[in-house]
Design an enzyme around this catalytic site. Sequence first.
Site, PDB file in Angstrom:
ATOM      1  N   PHE A 127      -1.611  -4.030   7.906  1.00 38.79           N
ATOM      2  CA  PHE A 127      -1.302  -4.182   6.481  1.00 38.79           C
ATOM      3  C   PHE A 127      -0.438  -3.008   6.061  1.00 38.79           C
ATOM      4  O   PHE A 127      -0.822  -1.853   6.253  1.00 38.79           O
ATOM      5  CB  PHE A 127      -2.580  -4.232   5.626  1.00 38.79           C
ATOM      6  CG  PHE A 127      -2.265  -4.417   4.163  1.00 38.79           C
ATOM      7  CD1 PHE A 127      -1.966  -5.678   3.658  1.00 38.79           C
ATOM      8  CD2 PHE A 127      -2.224  -3.337   3.303  1.00 38.79           C
ATOM      9  CE1 PHE A 127      -1.635  -5.857   2.317  1.00 38.79           C
ATOM     10  CE2 PHE A 127      -1.895  -3.503   1.949  1.00 38.79           C
ATOM     11  CZ  PHE A 127      -1.601  -4.770   1.466  1.00 38.79           C
ATOM     12  N   ASP A 212       1.036   4.528   9.746  1.00 38.32           N
ATOM     13  CA  ASP A 212       0.638   4.247   8.371  1.00 38.32           C
ATOM     14  C   ASP A 212      -0.799   4.756   8.218  1.00 38.32           C
ATOM     15  O   ASP A 212      -1.741   4.130   8.705  1.00 38.32           O
ATOM     16  CB  ASP A 212       0.714   2.734   8.119  1.00 38.32           C
ATOM     17  CG  ASP A 212       0.264   2.347   6.704  1.00 38.32           C
ATOM     18  OD1 ASP A 212      -0.373   3.177   6.024  1.00 38.32           O
ATOM     19  OD2 ASP A 212       0.537   1.199   6.305  1.00 38.32           O
ATOM     20  N   LYS A 245      -3.230   6.371  -1.137  1.00 38.85           N
ATOM     21  CA  LYS A 245      -4.635   6.224  -1.525  1.00 38.85           C
ATOM     22  C   LYS A 245      -5.352   7.536  -1.897  1.00 38.85           C
ATOM     23  O   LYS A 245      -5.329   7.929  -3.044  1.00 38.85           O
ATOM     24  CB  LYS A 245      -5.377   5.423  -0.465  1.00 38.85           C
ATOM     25  CG  LYS A 245      -4.908   3.947  -0.468  1.00 38.85           C
ATOM     26  CD  LYS A 245      -5.874   2.994   0.196  1.00 38.85           C
ATOM     27  CE  LYS A 245      -5.559   1.548  -0.152  1.00 38.85           C
ATOM     28  NZ  LYS A 245      -4.651   0.860   0.770  1.00 38.85           N
TER      29      LYS A 245
HETATM   30  C1  LIG Z   1      -3.437   0.070   0.740  1.00 39.35           C
HETATM   31  C2  LIG Z   1      -2.533   0.145   1.901  1.00 39.35           C
HETATM   32  C3  LIG Z   1      -1.124   0.070   1.758  1.00 39.35           C
HETATM   33  C4  LIG Z   1      -0.483  -0.209   0.430  1.00 39.35           C
HETATM   34  O1  LIG Z   1      -0.697   0.781  -0.500  1.00 39.35           O
HETATM   35  P1  LIG Z   1      -0.440   0.461  -2.055  1.00 39.35           P
HETATM   36  O2  LIG Z   1      -0.695   1.776  -2.715  1.00 39.35           O
HETATM   37  O3  LIG Z   1      -1.395  -0.605  -2.438  1.00 39.35           O
HETATM   38  O4  LIG Z   1       0.970   0.020  -2.177  1.00 39.35           O
HETATM   39  C5  LIG Z   1      -0.348   0.250   2.871  1.00 39.35           C
HETATM   40  N1  LIG Z   1      -0.891   0.477   4.085  1.00 39.35           N
HETATM   41  C6  LIG Z   1      -2.216   0.541   4.261  1.00 39.35           C
HETATM   42  C7  LIG Z   1      -2.756   0.820   5.623  1.00 39.35           C
HETATM   43  C8  LIG Z   1      -3.084   0.358   3.189  1.00 39.35           C
HETATM   44  O5  LIG Z   1      -4.416   0.389   3.375  1.00 39.35           O
END
Ligand SMILES: *Cc1c(COP(=O)(O)O)cnc(C)c1O
Length: 402
Positions: A127, A212, A245
Site C-alpha cells: 500500500f 516505504d 504517520k
Molecule cells: C498510510 C500509508 C500510506 C499513505 O499515507 P497517507 O498519509 O494516508 O497519504 C502510504 N504507505 C503506507 C505504507 C501507509 O501505511
Amino acid sequence: MFERNVVPSYARFDLVLERGEGSYVWDVDGSRYLDMGGGIAVCLLGHAHAEIADALHFQARKLTHVSNLYYHELQGRLAEALVDLIAPGRVFFCSSGAEANEGLFKLARKFGHEKSRYEIITALGSFHGRTLAGIAATGQDKVKKGFEPAVVGFKHVPFNDLEAVKKAIGPNTAAVLIEPIQGESGITVASKEYLLGLRRLCDEHGILLMFDEVQAGHFRTGKFQSWQTIVGDSEFLPDAVSMAKSLGGGFPIGAFWVKEDLAQVLSAGTHATTFGGTPLGCAVALKILEIVRRDQLAENARELGEFLKSRLQSLQKEFPRVLREVRGFGLMIGLDFFADAPGFTSSDEFPGTQTVKRLHSRGLLAIPAATAVVRLLPALNLSRGEAEEALEVISGVVSELA
Ligand SMILES: *Cc1c(COP(=O)(O)O)cnc(C)c1O
C-alpha cells in the site's frame, strides 16, 4: 451532517469521538475506549499530549508558516535529526504518506531519466497511498478499480520473493519500492534475506532501493525504521525512505530521506509543496523526537510489543480454530483470524471488521486490515497496565468467537 455533507468515501464505524487523553478516547456519550489503533499508527504519544500541545501553542504564537521561499531554523534542525537517525543524506518535507511516496516516484524517474529508466517495481499486497501514482504503485486491485487508465511505469511482484524481483528487472527499471513490513494488507514482515538480497540486486543493476516506512517507521518496531529492526545493526541502507504517520504524532507532516550521493537528483525547481516542513509541523516533530529519546519509547515499544505478542501467541495456541497467527514487531501487531471461525456471521462484513466491532463494544479500538486481520498500532507510551487491559478485552472477544 456527515451523510448530507461529507463525500461518502469512507466506511466509518458508528462512533463519534470527542476527546482523548493518553491512550484513551471518549465518545460523545461518555463511553471510554482504550485506543490500540492509534489513529492508524499516527498518535505515537497518544492523545492530547501536554508537551505537544505546548510546542504547538508556543510555535503558533511565534511563527506558523513562511513558505519554502525562505529558510527557518526548525526545518533544518528536523532534517538534521532525521539524517542523524538514518545516515548521511537529505530530507524533503511534505504533508502525508502518499505525498512522501510521490516524492520517491519522482526521485526514481529523475534518477533514471537519462538512461530511459522509469519503471518502479513494487510488491503485491503493498500500500503506497491514494494519489493516482500511489494507487498505480499499490499492489492491490481494489484501490485501482474505476480509476483507469493507471499511471504507467509500475510493475508488481510477489512479496518476499527475490527471484520474482530478479525476473522483473529490465532495461527500463529505475527502482524497487518495498514496505519492510506491509501494513494495510495485514502486517506481513519482509525477511532479512529478502531485504539483503534486494540491496544486492539493486546494486548489481544500478537501480534504487526505496522503502516505504510510512506505517512501520518512527520507532514503532523498536528501532527508528522497521528495516533496522529486521536487518539489525549492519551497514545496510536503502537509497531512499518515505515517512509520515507517526512523524507528527497527529500533526500532518511527511518526509522522505535520500542518501547523500543522490542529494542533487531533485535540484532546485524540480519538486515542491506549499506545506512542506512548516515551522509548526517541524516544532511538533522535533518535540516528539525529544520525548521518544527522553522517555525511552523505542525500548518501550520493543519490550511491550514482545510482551503483547507472546501473550497473544499463547492465546492463538489456546484458540487455534479462531486465530491463525499473531505476527509483527514491537507495537505493530497483526492478529490473523480464520474467516470460518464459529463466531463470524456470513454477512458481507469482513471477519476483521466484525472482530473490531466486538472489540469496540468492549471498549477497545483496533484497526481491521485485509479481510480477516486486526491490527494493533497503539501509542508508543502505552503502559504495561494498558497492554494487560487490551489483552483481557481481546481474549474475551477471541473466546466469544470460539
Ligand atoms: C498510510 C500509508 C500510506 C499513505 O499515507 P497517507 O498519509 O494516508 O497519504 C502510504 N504507505 C503506507 C505504507 C501507509 O501505511
